[in-house]
Design a protein around this motif. Structure first.
Motif, PDB file in Angstrom:
ATOM      1  N   LEU A 162      16.987 -16.497  18.791  1.00 20.87           N
ATOM      2  CA  LEU A 162      16.131 -15.017  18.902  1.00 20.87           C
ATOM      3  C   LEU A 162      16.903 -13.667  18.532  1.00 20.87           C
ATOM      4  CD1 LEU A 162      14.216 -15.781  22.359  1.00 20.87           C
ATOM      5  CD2 LEU A 162      13.332 -15.996  20.049  1.00 20.87           C
ATOM      6  N   LEU A 163      17.999 -13.442  18.858  1.00 20.14           N
ATOM      7  CA  LEU A 163      18.964 -12.310  18.453  1.00 20.14           C
ATOM      8  C   LEU A 163      18.997 -12.296  16.834  1.00 20.14           C
ATOM      9  CD1 LEU A 163      20.506 -10.079  19.033  1.00 20.14           C
ATOM     10  CD2 LEU A 163      22.316 -11.535  19.371  1.00 20.14           C
ATOM     11  N   PHE A 164      19.344 -13.329  16.424  1.00 16.27           N
ATOM     12  CA  PHE A 164      19.622 -13.429  14.836  1.00 16.27           C
ATOM     13  C   PHE A 164      18.359 -13.413  14.021  1.00 16.27           C
ATOM     14  CE2 PHE A 164      23.629 -15.602  15.969  1.00 16.27           C
ATOM     15  CZ  PHE A 164      24.583 -14.664  15.968  1.00 16.27           C
ATOM     16  N   THR A 165      17.185 -13.818  14.656  1.00 13.64           N
ATOM     17  CA  THR A 165      15.917 -13.455  14.179  1.00 13.64           C
ATOM     18  C   THR A 165      15.473 -12.128  13.947  1.00 13.64           C
ATOM     19  OG1 THR A 165      15.002 -15.842  14.771  1.00 13.64           O
ATOM     20  CG2 THR A 165      13.396 -14.170  14.258  1.00 13.64           C
ATOM     21  N   TYR A 166      15.921 -11.411  15.119  1.00 16.34           N
ATOM     22  CA  TYR A 166      15.558 -10.118  14.913  1.00 16.34           C
ATOM     23  C   TYR A 166      16.466  -9.381  13.930  1.00 16.34           C
ATOM     24  CZ  TYR A 166      15.268  -5.336  17.214  1.00 16.34           C
ATOM     25  OH  TYR A 166      15.040  -3.915  17.357  1.00 16.34           O
ATOM     26  N   LEU A 167      17.623  -9.525  13.962  1.00 18.55           N
ATOM     27  CA  LEU A 167      18.378  -8.711  13.308  1.00 18.55           C
ATOM     28  C   LEU A 167      18.193  -9.257  11.880  1.00 18.55           C
ATOM     29  CD1 LEU A 167      22.047  -9.417  15.135  1.00 18.55           C
ATOM     30  CD2 LEU A 167      20.610  -7.354  15.065  1.00 18.55           C
ATOM     31  N   LEU A 168      17.997 -10.334  11.445  1.00 19.91           N
ATOM     32  CA  LEU A 168      17.630 -10.638   9.991  1.00 19.91           C
ATOM     33  C   LEU A 168      16.273 -10.162   9.522  1.00 19.91           C
ATOM     34  CD1 LEU A 168      18.407 -12.635   7.572  1.00 19.91           C
ATOM     35  CD2 LEU A 168      16.877 -14.531   8.743  1.00 19.91           C
ATOM     36  N   VAL A 169      15.264 -10.096  10.442  1.00 22.18           N
ATOM     37  CA  VAL A 169      13.930  -9.808  10.144  1.00 22.18           C
ATOM     38  C   VAL A 169      14.191  -7.958   9.799  1.00 22.18           C
ATOM     39  CG1 VAL A 169      11.534  -8.775  10.631  1.00 22.18           C
ATOM     40  CG2 VAL A 169      12.625 -11.265  11.044  1.00 22.18           C
TER      41      VAL A 169
END
Length: 200
Positions: A162-169
């Motif tokens: 979830l954290l990496f999804t946020y950062l990537l988007v």
């Protein structure tokens, strides 16, 4: 050019998420709706309203303060992980199907033993599981032959996802609101959520 790429990616994501949503509704309709139509219809409507309200709320929270953005993000992740930990404490620990096959073999496995005996064996058909078998073996050596250790680590990995999804988007689109909604959409993906209880 960047604007065109962003719009193309957004279009693809929109098509994908709409398709997944429609397939989920179809599955719900075929498998669950008619078992208790009134209750299941009410549950579906309440879930859709709740998701819409939470999504709208995430869109309304200011995005110009980095501190507020972090609080929102980590609140979502902590909420998800809390629900996931409650979930894995409630579901049966017995692993079935492929997961059961995998978990039972892990108990008797020793480094150096062959993973499969015949060409039609589980690990000869699904060779990609070999790396995970070694990972699960190490976890079982550290924490003991206890399914909760793998389940707990699965929840940690999902929180990091979830954290990496946020950062990537946020990095791709430079849009905090879209990053928040991406985290929300991944949080409510029940198939992905439920896999934390399995040996994978």
């Amino acid at each position: 050019m960047q604007n065109f790429i962003n719009k193309t990616i957004l279009t693809c994501v929109g098509i994908f998420t709409t398709t997944v949503f429609l397939l989920m509704v179809l599955f719900y309709y075929q498998e669950f709706l008619f078992q208790s139509p009134l209750r299941n219809t009410v549950v579906l409507v309440i879930a859709l309203i709740l998701i819409s309200v939470v999504g709208y709320g995430l869109m309304r929270i200011r995005t110009d303060d980095e501190h507020v953005n972090r609080i929102v993000l980590f609140s979502l992740i902590i909420f998800f992980m809390t629900v996931a930990l409650i979930w894995i404490s409630l579901v049966p620990k017995t692993q079935i199907s492929d997961y059961g096959n995998f978990w039972l073999r892990l108990y008797h496995y020793h480094i150096g033993d062959p993973l499969y005996q015949t060409d039609n064996d589980y690990f000869s058909k699904y060779a990609y599981q070999t790396g995970f078998m070694y990972y699960a073996f190490l976890i079982s050596k550290i924490f003991g032959y206890n399914i909760f250790a793998i389940q707990f680590l699965n929840v940690i990995y999902q929180g990091l996802t979830l954290l990496f999804t946020y950062l990537l988007v946020d990095k791709i689109f430079d849009n905090i609101k879209m990053a928040r909604l991406s985290v929300l959409l991944l949080m409510i993906d029940l198939d992905w959520f439920a896999l934390n209880a399995e040996t994978n």
